[in-house]
Motif scaffolding. Structure first.
Motif, PDB file in Angstrom:
ATOM      1  N   ILE A  58      21.468  14.080  10.293  1.00 40.33           N
ATOM      2  CA  ILE A  58      21.547  13.499   8.957  1.00 40.33           C
ATOM      3  C   ILE A  58      21.318  11.991   9.022  1.00 40.33           C
ATOM      4  N   SER A  59      21.975  11.342   9.982  1.00 45.48           N
ATOM      5  CA  SER A  59      21.810   9.890  10.119  1.00 45.48           C
ATOM      6  C   SER A  59      20.366   9.526  10.447  1.00 45.48           C
ATOM      7  N   GLY A  76      16.134  22.391  -3.876  1.00 47.21           N
ATOM      8  CA  GLY A  76      16.041  22.197  -5.318  1.00 47.21           C
ATOM      9  C   GLY A  76      15.849  20.752  -5.737  1.00 47.21           C
ATOM     10  N   PRO A  77      16.615  19.805  -5.177  1.00 46.34           N
ATOM     11  CA  PRO A  77      16.437  18.405  -5.565  1.00 46.34           C
ATOM     12  C   PRO A  77      15.027  17.873  -5.310  1.00 46.34           C
ATOM     13  N   LEU A  78      14.347  18.404  -4.282  1.00 42.02           N
ATOM     14  CA  LEU A  78      12.981  17.961  -4.006  1.00 42.02           C
ATOM     15  C   LEU A  78      12.035  18.381  -5.126  1.00 42.02           C
ATOM     16  N   TRP A  79      12.219  19.601  -5.612  1.00 41.81           N
ATOM     17  CA  TRP A  79      11.410  20.053  -6.752  1.00 41.81           C
ATOM     18  C   TRP A  79      11.739  19.239  -8.000  1.00 41.81           C
ATOM     19  N   ALA A  80      13.025  18.895  -8.177  1.00 43.67           N
ATOM     20  CA  ALA A  80      13.413  18.068  -9.318  1.00 43.67           C
ATOM     21  C   ALA A  80      12.746  16.689  -9.236  1.00 43.67           C
ATOM     22  N   GLY A 123      20.877  22.535   5.786  1.00 49.56           N
ATOM     23  CA  GLY A 123      20.595  23.796   5.114  1.00 49.56           C
ATOM     24  C   GLY A 123      19.200  24.305   5.395  1.00 49.56           C
ATOM     25  N   ALA A 124      18.239  23.905   4.570  1.00 47.99           N
ATOM     26  CA  ALA A 124      16.861  24.393   4.715  1.00 47.99           C
ATOM     27  C   ALA A 124      16.275  24.054   6.081  1.00 47.99           C
ATOM     28  N   ALA A 125      16.558  22.853   6.578  1.00 51.19           N
ATOM     29  CA  ALA A 125      16.002  22.445   7.877  1.00 51.19           C
ATOM     30  C   ALA A 125      16.761  23.056   9.050  1.00 51.19           C
ATOM     31  N   ASP A 126      18.014  23.476   8.814  1.00 55.46           N
ATOM     32  CA  ASP A 126      18.851  24.109   9.846  1.00 55.46           C
ATOM     33  C   ASP A 126      18.994  23.218  11.078  1.00 55.46           C
ATOM     34  N   PHE A 140      20.884  14.146  -1.890  1.00 56.69           N
ATOM     35  CA  PHE A 140      21.117  15.466  -1.308  1.00 56.69           C
ATOM     36  C   PHE A 140      20.313  15.696  -0.023  1.00 56.69           C
ATOM     37  N   LEU A 141      20.013  14.606   0.681  1.00 57.16           N
ATOM     38  CA  LEU A 141      19.316  14.775   1.962  1.00 57.16           C
ATOM     39  C   LEU A 141      20.203  15.464   3.005  1.00 57.16           C
TER      40      LEU A 141
END
Length: 391
Positions: A241-242, A358-362, A232-235, A225-226
């Protein structure tokens, strides 16, 4: 390190590219095969399930085959599955090709892990594993972004043809570089399959597999989910992404190569240093995701720490499964793929409540669980797992 190891790594590079490349190709595949993107996502699940089921099953079937023949056969089946996938217009056929490719990938990796360990002296299994897994890390650096670019320029089918083509020099290298003998020639000195499966009652082996699966689950929870994290969070824009994927892959390559030199003799040091830092890094990335410099730095660092710790634990699986010479690679592969399958599923449940971080906290939670499980056995880890504490 022996040249055949690098030939095996080339094949692992092709397979790693195939495993991860669908993330950037699903919309085009869905449109071309007339299904929804959600339905096309089944292709990823089919590959993951095939890998998970295939590792022990195919390794058990191939345990008495010559290693060179096994490796070559699995690689050619993998290439053929991609060739069929490149020309099909049927979604069910595409699903079948992904399952077949996964079974071939699982079989190849299981045999390759065992073969890599036999190509070096017993005290260099970690370095051999690092070379082999470097194929996967290079796939995240070059193969996956390259596949996305090729798909954008020439269509998704060109990417499938490219993966199939990559298998050909690897196949030639295996034919020329891997000794013709192997498991079949050594059959009289090998334990029975039942005896090899009985190794799974070893608490040390189960511990190594569990810890390896948890750390790999943490890695894939965030890696998967990077893309939404970046936009998203990083805007940041989509082209970033690459960049983020390449940085994570570069960190992974650095981590696995450094750990490869330490995991044989100083596994406790790798776990003691990388474990706590990895635990702190995931929440830090979640809190600082909106700061571009922090994001790019931490993505590289987390990639390095994740693969340093993960590869060290998978090396321990090979050591602890020494009594299962033909199944050890399957046990290591199973641990890797349990994590790869469960991590994204766990991370997906956090997206609704916590958003793209969320995935980072997971991931942080999964690493914390791994360290809590390992803590009572820290003396065993620090001693290179050489004591009989867990027997």
């Amino acid at each position: 390190m022996p040249v055949p190891l690098y030939l095996l790594a080339l094949a692992v590079f092709a397979m790693g590219t195939s495993e991860f490349m669908l993330a950037g190709l699903l919309p085009d595949i869905a449109s071309d095969l007339d299904v929804t993107v959600a339905t096309a996502g089944v292709l990823t699940s089919a590959f993951a399930v095939g890998m998970l089921v295939g590792a022990p099953l195919v390794a058990a079937l191939a345990r008495n085959w010559p290693r060179r023949s096994s490796l070559l056969g699995f690689l050619l089946v993998f290439a053929a599955a991609h060739a069929v996938g490149a020309v099909t217009t049927s979604f069910p056929v595409m699903c079948a090709t992904r399952a077949v490719a996964a079974l071939a990938n699982a079989g190849f990796l299981a045999v390759a892990l065992t073969t890599a360990a036999t190509l070096v002296t017993p005290d260099k299994k970690g370095r051999a594993l690092a070379v082999l897994l470097s194929g996967t890390t290079v796939a995240t650096i070059a193969g996956v972004p390259g596949g996305s670019v090729l798909g954008a320029l020439l269509g998704w089918r060109a990417t499938f043809w490219a993966v199939a083509a990559l298998c050909l020099p690897a196949a030639l290298g295996i034919l020329k570089g891997i000794p013709a003998g192997g498991a079949k020639d050594e059959a009289t000195g090998m334990p029975a399959l039942r005896a090899e499966l009985a190794q799974l009652t070893s608490r040390r082996l189960i511990l190594a597999m569990l810890l390896g699966a948890l750390v790999n689950a943490a890695t894939f929870a965030s890696f998967t989910f990077l893309a939404p994290l970046v936009t998203g969070a990083a805007d940041l824009s989509e082209w970033c992404i690459s960049v983020v994927l390449v940085l994570f892959g570069a960190g992974s390559f650095a981590g696995v190569m450094v750990a490869g030199r330490l995991s044989d003799r100083r596994p406790g040091l790798v776990v003691a240093v990388s474990g706590p830092l990895l635990l702190l890094g995931w929440p830090a990335l979640a809190l600082l995701a909106d700061e571009p410099v922090a994001l790019l730095t931490l993505v590289f660092v987390q990639g390095a720490l994740s693969f340093a710790l993960g590869s060290t634990l998978i090396t321990r699986v090979l050591y602890e499964a020494a009594g299962a010479p033909t199944m050890a690679g399957a046990y290591a592969t199973a641990a890797l793929n349990v994590g790869a399958a469960l991590g994204p599923l766990i991370a997906a449940t956090t997206l609704t409540g916590l958003g793209s971080v969320g995935p980072l906290w997971a991931s942080g939670l999964l690493v914390a669980i791994a360290l809590l499980i390992a803590l009572p056995f820290r003396t065993v880890v620090a001693a290179g797992w050489s004591t009989e504490v867990l027997r």
